[in-house]
Design a protein around this motif. Structure first.
Motif, PDB file in Angstrom:
ATOM      1  N   ILE A  53      23.582  10.946   1.420  1.00 24.25           N
ATOM      2  CA  ILE A  53      24.111  11.107  -0.122  1.00 24.25           C
ATOM      3  C   ILE A  53      23.419  12.444  -0.916  1.00 24.25           C
ATOM      4  O   ILE A  53      24.091  13.164  -1.338  1.00 24.25           O
ATOM      5  CB  ILE A  53      23.862   9.915  -0.724  1.00 24.25           C
ATOM      6  N   LEU A  54      22.136  12.546  -1.021  1.00 25.00           N
ATOM      7  CA  LEU A  54      21.510  13.358  -1.843  1.00 25.00           C
ATOM      8  C   LEU A  54      21.872  14.786  -0.762  1.00 25.00           C
ATOM      9  O   LEU A  54      21.857  15.805  -1.587  1.00 25.00           O
ATOM     10  CB  LEU A  54      20.145  13.241  -1.417  1.00 25.00           C
ATOM     11  N   SER A  55      21.999  14.897   0.331  1.00 22.62           N
ATOM     12  CA  SER A  55      22.339  16.341   0.950  1.00 22.62           C
ATOM     13  C   SER A  55      23.624  16.728   0.724  1.00 22.62           C
ATOM     14  O   SER A  55      23.812  17.797   0.344  1.00 22.62           O
ATOM     15  CB  SER A  55      22.018  16.038   2.620  1.00 22.62           C
ATOM     16  N   VAL A  56      24.422  15.866   0.601  1.00 23.35           N
ATOM     17  CA  VAL A  56      25.752  16.235   0.253  1.00 23.35           C
ATOM     18  C   VAL A  56      26.035  16.704  -1.079  1.00 23.35           C
ATOM     19  O   VAL A  56      26.776  17.863  -1.155  1.00 23.35           O
ATOM     20  CB  VAL A  56      27.071  15.090   0.457  1.00 23.35           C
ATOM     21  N   PHE A  57      25.345  16.225  -2.058  1.00 26.01           N
ATOM     22  CA  PHE A  57      25.573  16.676  -3.431  1.00 26.01           C
ATOM     23  C   PHE A  57      24.686  17.966  -3.532  1.00 26.01           C
ATOM     24  O   PHE A  57      24.846  18.807  -4.315  1.00 26.01           O
ATOM     25  CB  PHE A  57      25.078  15.705  -4.416  1.00 26.01           C
ATOM     26  N   MET A  58      23.523  17.818  -2.976  1.00 25.92           N
ATOM     27  CA  MET A  58      22.654  18.985  -2.812  1.00 25.92           C
ATOM     28  C   MET A  58      23.236  20.416  -2.322  1.00 25.92           C
ATOM     29  O   MET A  58      23.181  21.486  -2.788  1.00 25.92           O
ATOM     30  CB  MET A  58      21.297  18.772  -2.026  1.00 25.92           C
ATOM     31  N   GLY A  59      23.882  20.171  -1.159  1.00 26.43           N
ATOM     32  CA  GLY A  59      24.754  21.461  -0.647  1.00 26.43           C
ATOM     33  C   GLY A  59      25.768  21.797  -1.303  1.00 26.43           C
ATOM     34  O   GLY A  59      25.963  22.930  -1.450  1.00 26.43           O
ATOM     35  N   ALA A  60      26.372  20.825  -1.997  1.00 25.95           N
ATOM     36  CA  ALA A  60      27.420  21.250  -3.009  1.00 25.95           C
ATOM     37  C   ALA A  60      26.914  22.089  -4.363  1.00 25.95           C
ATOM     38  O   ALA A  60      27.565  23.168  -4.512  1.00 25.95           O
ATOM     39  CB  ALA A  60      28.339  20.069  -3.375  1.00 25.95           C
ATOM     40  N   VAL A  61      25.793  21.819  -4.854  1.00 25.98           N
ATOM     41  CA  VAL A  61      25.132  22.322  -5.821  1.00 25.98           C
ATOM     42  C   VAL A  61      24.720  23.635  -5.571  1.00 25.98           C
ATOM     43  O   VAL A  61      24.761  24.846  -6.187  1.00 25.98           O
ATOM     44  CB  VAL A  61      23.998  21.353  -6.474  1.00 25.98           C
ATOM     45  N   VAL A  62      23.938  23.851  -4.360  1.00 27.56           N
ATOM     46  CA  VAL A  62      23.645  25.259  -3.694  1.00 27.56           C
ATOM     47  C   VAL A  62      24.653  26.048  -3.690  1.00 27.56           C
ATOM     48  O   VAL A  62      24.774  27.165  -3.943  1.00 27.56           O
ATOM     49  CB  VAL A  62      22.749  24.938  -2.526  1.00 27.56           C
ATOM     50  N   ALA A  63      26.072  25.654  -3.166  1.00 30.12           N
ATOM     51  CA  ALA A  63      27.022  26.426  -2.742  1.00 30.12           C
ATOM     52  C   ALA A  63      27.676  27.028  -4.089  1.00 30.12           C
ATOM     53  O   ALA A  63      27.801  28.339  -4.157  1.00 30.12           O
ATOM     54  CB  ALA A  63      27.971  25.924  -2.064  1.00 30.12           C
ATOM     55  N   ILE A  64      27.706  25.918  -5.199  1.00 31.93           N
ATOM     56  CA  ILE A  64      28.374  26.383  -6.508  1.00 31.93           C
ATOM     57  C   ILE A  64      27.496  27.704  -6.953  1.00 31.93           C
ATOM     58  O   ILE A  64      27.882  28.647  -7.659  1.00 31.93           O
ATOM     59  CB  ILE A  64      28.601  25.250  -7.413  1.00 31.93           C
ATOM     60  N   GLN A  65      26.116  27.113  -7.049  1.00 30.77           N
ATOM     61  CA  GLN A  65      25.233  28.207  -7.830  1.00 30.77           C
ATOM     62  C   GLN A  65      25.247  29.649  -7.042  1.00 30.77           C
ATOM     63  O   GLN A  65      25.185  30.539  -7.860  1.00 30.77           O
ATOM     64  CB  GLN A  65      23.775  27.842  -7.983  1.00 30.77           C
ATOM     65  N   LEU A  66      25.244  29.500  -5.891  1.00 34.65           N
ATOM     66  CA  LEU A  66      25.352  30.941  -4.991  1.00 34.65           C
ATOM     67  C   LEU A  66      26.813  31.689  -5.409  1.00 34.65           C
ATOM     68  O   LEU A  66      26.952  32.753  -5.899  1.00 34.65           O
ATOM     69  CB  LEU A  66      25.294  30.600  -3.580  1.00 34.65           C
ATOM     70  N   TYR A  67      27.691  30.801  -5.484  1.00 32.02           N
ATOM     71  CA  TYR A  67      28.989  31.537  -5.835  1.00 32.02           C
ATOM     72  C   TYR A  67      29.005  32.184  -7.161  1.00 32.02           C
ATOM     73  O   TYR A  67      29.490  33.261  -7.370  1.00 32.02           O
ATOM     74  CB  TYR A  67      30.133  30.435  -5.534  1.00 32.02           C
ATOM     75  N   GLN A  68      28.393  31.292  -8.098  1.00 26.63           N
ATOM     76  CA  GLN A  68      28.492  31.873  -9.358  1.00 26.63           C
ATOM     77  C   GLN A  68      27.688  32.992  -9.604  1.00 26.63           C
ATOM     78  O   GLN A  68      28.009  34.040 -10.549  1.00 26.63           O
ATOM     79  CB  GLN A  68      27.907  30.797 -10.359  1.00 26.63           C
ATOM     80  N   ASN A  69      26.503  33.049  -8.952  1.00 28.73           N
ATOM     81  CA  ASN A  69      25.648  34.326  -8.863  1.00 28.73           C
ATOM     82  C   ASN A  69      26.388  35.490  -8.222  1.00 28.73           C
ATOM     83  O   ASN A  69      26.123  36.574  -8.681  1.00 28.73           O
ATOM     84  CB  ASN A  69      24.236  33.873  -8.229  1.00 28.73           C
ATOM     85  N   ILE A  89      19.347  28.974   3.058  1.00 30.26           N
ATOM     86  CA  ILE A  89      18.756  28.364   2.171  1.00 30.26           C
ATOM     87  C   ILE A  89      18.399  26.794   2.669  1.00 30.26           C
ATOM     88  O   ILE A  89      17.285  26.109   2.303  1.00 30.26           O
ATOM     89  CB  ILE A  89      19.464  28.153   0.702  1.00 30.26           C
ATOM     90  N   VAL A  90      19.599  26.268   2.923  1.00 30.82           N
ATOM     91  CA  VAL A  90      19.286  24.631   3.272  1.00 30.82           C
ATOM     92  C   VAL A  90      18.472  24.475   4.615  1.00 30.82           C
ATOM     93  O   VAL A  90      17.665  23.866   4.597  1.00 30.82           O
ATOM     94  CB  VAL A  90      20.868  24.238   3.881  1.00 30.82           C
ATOM     95  N   ILE A 158      20.911  18.543   6.991  1.00 32.63           N
ATOM     96  CA  ILE A 158      21.445  20.010   7.335  1.00 32.63           C
ATOM     97  C   ILE A 158      23.109  19.921   7.504  1.00 32.63           C
ATOM     98  O   ILE A 158      23.809  20.526   6.501  1.00 32.63           O
ATOM     99  CB  ILE A 158      20.768  20.772   8.642  1.00 32.63           C
ATOM    100  N   SER A 159      23.339  18.912   8.163  1.00 35.38           N
ATOM    101  CA  SER A 159      24.806  18.797   8.562  1.00 35.38           C
ATOM    102  C   SER A 159      25.644  18.401   7.113  1.00 35.38           C
ATOM    103  O   SER A 159      26.505  18.802   6.691  1.00 35.38           O
ATOM    104  CB  SER A 159      25.039  17.732   9.492  1.00 35.38           C
ATOM    105  N   MET A 160      24.819  17.286   6.472  1.00 31.11           N
ATOM    106  CA  MET A 160      25.379  16.747   5.286  1.00 31.11           C
ATOM    107  C   MET A 160      25.491  17.973   4.090  1.00 31.11           C
ATOM    108  O   MET A 160      26.229  18.075   3.296  1.00 31.11           O
ATOM    109  CB  MET A 160      24.641  15.507   4.654  1.00 31.11           C
TER     110      MET A 160
END
Length: 252
Positions: A53-69, A89-90, A158-160
């Motif tokens: 569960i934590l990995s799914v949301f963590m990956g989503a947050v990382v991707a959004i922040q990278l996209y915005q930057n 990064i993951v 990593i997968s999540m």
């Protein structure tokens, strides 16, 4: 200050002395096999849901922040680099370091409190009276179970994480899923995976042994057991972060 430093050095010495006692060859390996299987469930299988569960949301947050930057710069960075950067990064940090810090709180407190309770209720003293190497009997199965199962938790994480980045792109339409998958398939250094697994094994050993030391050496009743659990989690997190720095410099 000198008194505190002396206490730290004394604890480090007792920690390594306990490890020497732990690694002594067990007499009855059949009993240890049963204990290892039980610890695989308690320390590993019970953590799969939390890690996923934590990995799914963590990956989503990382991707959004990278996209915005990427979009905030004047450079024309393709959307496929969101998937590539998320993967890097993951693999390098998030799925090993961050997950292990979380596990230090969950698993570390369990190990310290369970062994500490046995010390407080004199169960460890009873084992020693019967001639059992209590340190090896209680701690070695936890070490082996952690070393065996934590790499599996790393693969799940990593997968999540990558799945989380994929899903947030599909749901938000900030980038196309085709671009994200293309970024995941971009050239990648396989040594990064080796580095991540090496870190996970070292971190697994730390998470299994430091809380076990504080639980094994606790003195007093239930109040002291609670304090030992808190101290164990704090020092485990500190050692994880310092070790992460050392391993990054040595391996990468």
């Amino acid at each position: 200050m000198i008194k505190v430093l002396k206490q730290y050095i004394e604890n480090i010495g007792k920690y390594f002395a306990l490890l020497l006692q732990v690694i002594k060859k067990p007499r009855n390996t059949k009993i240890y096999r049963k204990l290892i299987v039980r610890e695989l469930y308690d320390l590993g299988v019970n953590s799969v849901g939390l890690v996923g569960i934590l990995s799914v949301f963590m990956g989503a947050v990382v991707a959004i922040q990278l996209y915005q930057n990427f979009k905030s710069t004047s450079l024309p960075i393709p959307d496929s680099y969101v998937g590539f950067a998320t993967k890097v990064i993951v693999v390098l940090e998030f799925s090993s370091t961050i997950i292990c810090i979380i596990l230090a709180g969950k698993v570390g407190s369990y190990i310290a409190s369970s062994i500490g309770t046995m010390r407080a209720t004199e169960q460890i003293d009873a084992l020693e009276v019967m001639g059992v190497n209590s340190a090896s009997f209680l701690i070695l199965p936890k070490i082996i179970a952690s070393l065996l199962f934590y790499p599996i938790l790393l693969m799940i994480s990593i997968s999540m994480c990558l799945l989380g980045g994929y899903l947030v792109g599909a749901l938000s339409n900030m980038w196309s899923t085709v671009d994200f998958v293309q970024g995941l398939q971009m050239e990648f250094n396989p040594w990064f995976f080796t580095y991540s697994f090496i870190k996970m094994e070292v971190f697994a050993f730390i998470i299994a042994t430091i809380p076990a030391y504080y639980g094994y050496t606790v003195k007093g009743g239930s109040l002291e057991v609670g304090r030992a659990s808190t101290t164990a989690v704090v020092w485990t997190c500190i050692v994880l972060i310092v070790t992460n720095l050392v391993l990054t410099n040595l391996i990468l």
